[in-house]
Write a protein that holds these residues in place. Sequence first.
Motif, PDB file in Angstrom:
ATOM      1  N   ARG A  76       0.439  -1.764   0.251  1.00 42.82           N
ATOM      2  CA  ARG A  76       0.171   0.308  -0.092  1.00 42.82           C
ATOM      3  C   ARG A  76       0.959   1.309   0.121  1.00 42.82           C
ATOM      4  O   ARG A  76       2.070   1.185   0.477  1.00 42.82           O
TER       5      ARG A  76
ATOM      6  N   SER B 213      -3.355   3.683  -3.146  1.00 45.78           N
ATOM      7  CA  SER B 213      -4.180   2.990  -3.128  1.00 45.78           C
ATOM      8  C   SER B 213      -5.927   2.786  -2.626  1.00 45.78           C
ATOM      9  O   SER B 213      -6.494   2.151  -2.441  1.00 45.78           O
TER      10      SER B 213
ATOM     11  N   GLU C 133      -3.141  -3.811   0.154  1.00 47.22           N
ATOM     12  CA  GLU C 133      -2.893  -4.439  -1.003  1.00 47.22           C
ATOM     13  C   GLU C 133      -1.598  -5.469  -0.927  1.00 47.22           C
ATOM     14  O   GLU C 133      -0.783  -4.763  -0.451  1.00 47.22           O
TER      15      GLU C 133
END
Length: 150
Positions: free
Chosen positions: A46, A50, A55
């Motif tokens: 991230r 994001s 992520e």
Amino acid sequence: MAVVKVRADDFAISVNTGTEQAPQWTPIGGIRSFTITTTTNTIDTRDFDSGGWLEYIVGSRGKSFTISGAREEDEDTGERDPGQQFVEELGDKLGAEALGQFKIESPSGTTYTFYALAEVTPFGGGLDEFATWECNLTMSGPWTVTPPGS
């Protein structure tokens, strides 16, 4: 032949009691069950772009194996199942000597070969039971998958 369900007891689990150059695959006796567990470690990727969403990418993977069964030994001589005994000896070693080579063979002949560290519970049990034997293997590095006939 069609794809069918296979029996768990048709898998063979062995330990290399020889060397890497001249393997001697010794079956581990007394197995009643085995389980493979996969571990995944992720890396958080991230950043401010994001949008609040998590992520990740995979940073590393691993596998561990639990093999459970009955302790096997000759009641008169104390002679042990060679596979169980070898795994127990691995479980008492330190450093690089503690790394053993294992092989799981499927009913089709596909083989999964890997190195692992062993933690062994050599015996236990209760009333009206066989003495138990269990080992937990932690794989070191990836396994090699060899299709049948290779």
